[in-house]
Design an enzyme around this catalytic site. Structure first.
Site, PDB file in Angstrom:
ATOM      1  N   GLU A 187      32.235  36.862  36.482  1.00 53.49           N
ATOM      2  CA  GLU A 187      33.252  37.727  37.191  1.00 53.49           C
ATOM      3  C   GLU A 187      32.315  39.019  36.791  1.00 53.49           C
ATOM      4  O   GLU A 187      31.713  39.197  35.769  1.00 53.49           O
ATOM      5  CB  GLU A 187      34.533  37.815  36.546  1.00 53.49           C
TER       6      GLU A 187
ATOM      7  N   LYS B 105      39.435  37.859  44.703  1.00 52.28           N
ATOM      8  CA  LYS B 105      40.464  37.323  43.457  1.00 52.28           C
ATOM      9  C   LYS B 105      42.000  37.479  44.046  1.00 52.28           C
ATOM     10  O   LYS B 105      42.362  38.672  44.411  1.00 52.28           O
ATOM     11  CB  LYS B 105      39.998  38.256  42.354  1.00 52.28           C
TER      12      LYS B 105
ATOM     13  N   CYS C  94      38.346  34.058  37.131  1.00 53.81           N
ATOM     14  CA  CYS C  94      38.903  34.507  35.813  1.00 53.81           C
ATOM     15  C   CYS C  94      40.620  34.205  35.869  1.00 53.81           C
ATOM     16  O   CYS C  94      41.044  33.003  35.603  1.00 53.81           O
ATOM     17  CB  CYS C  94      38.843  36.086  35.687  1.00 53.81           C
TER      18      CYS C  94
END
Length: 294
Positions: A43, A115, A156
């Site tokens: 990330e 995300k 993440c």
């Protein structure tokens, strides 16, 4: 082709995208030299930058982003599938996307993913994060069909939302991914168990490249990039927070084998929620304050 060599690149990205690209070039070259045909980066590969002003100074749209351009060149140069775990991308309305990119051996984009889950937390050590104040959340999970199998994309904090990975597994993803910049505190507590849990409960490989160490902007990340088998076995790990390349040979047929042994995807049943004592149960997707605070 069900067997392939995968690599996860561990980085310590700073605030300068050009410097990070130089590291990216070196580590991707190392991964390709080790025979990897799929290479994943963490990330925020392009820049780990806490300052909004500093991030704005290096921000570009997807077409002009320096990391995306470099990744396209590197994928074609080495003839690999290159997965940029994420980088910050300028989008419409003056907003920013935390966006992953999957590029093919011809250098062309196969898929991108924004995300979904924003890391808005207050940790015991005084760290406070409000990703939603900076980034626009994505709305859709993304999967991609590659020569060696179907892959699910995530980033993440998504790893804490098992329903996302279950949805990917239910449509046939045998490889799940969660490239990350986990904080040291949360990484030490939960990183390994979360990665292994997502692999076991979905009968899938999980590949998660990570940021590691003390970054220029002052944040500290956990490292420990992982490749985990569908049975929960750690196939490869960078057991530190330094920049590194880890590799593992993956046979996606092992995912099907694990799902035959423990067919929980097949055995899952729909269910409702009933609160004893007559209290109205929350509907699916609806949060009650008492539950959310527990």
């Amino acid at each position: 082709m069900s067997i392939f060599r995968a690599a996860a690149i561990q980085m310590r990205s700073g605030t300068d995208p050009q410097a990070n690209i130089a590291v990216l070039e070196r580590l991707v070259g190392e991964a390709a030299a080790k025979g990897a045909v799929y290479v994943q980066t963490p990330e925020m590969t392009g820049a780990v930058q806490r300052s909004r002003e500093g991030l704005a100074a290096v921000l570009r749209d997807e077409e002009n982003d320096l990391v995306v351009r470099a990744a396209s060149r590197l994928a074609a140069q080495h003839g690999i599938h290159l997965h940029i775990g994420s980088t910050a991308i300028a989008v419409e309305g003056g907003k920013i996307a935390n966006r992953a990119f999957l590029l093919g051996p011809d250098g062309k984009k196969i898929a991108s993913y924004d995300k979904i889950h924003m890391f808005d937390v207050d940790l015991d050590n005084g760290e406070s994060w409000r990703e939603s104040a900076v980034y626009a959340a994505g709305n859709d999970t993304v999967i991609a069909d590659l020569p060696f199998g179907r892959m699910g994309l995530a980033i993440c904090y998504d790893i804490r939302f098992p329903q996302l990975f279950r949805a990917q597994a239910e449509v046939g993803a045998s490889v799940l991914t969660a490239p990350a910049a986990f904080t040291r505190q949360t990484g030490e507590a939960h990183w390994h168990v979360l990665q292994r849990a997502r692999a076991i409960e979905n009968g899938a490989f999980v590949i998660s490249a990570a940021q590691g160490g003390l970054h220029e902007d002052g944040r500290e990340t956990y490292g420990h990039s992982l490749i985990v088998s569908p049975w929960g076995e750690v196939l490869a790990e960078a057991d530190h927070d330094e920049p590194a390349v880890i590799v593992a040979d993956i046979d996606t047929a092992e995912s099907a084998a694990a799902r035959r042994k423990v067919p929980n995807l097949k055995n899952a049943r729909p269910f409702g929620v009933r609160v004893a004592g007559g209290e109205a149960a929350p509907k699916a997707g609806e949060k009650k304050e008492s539950i959310a605070a527990s």
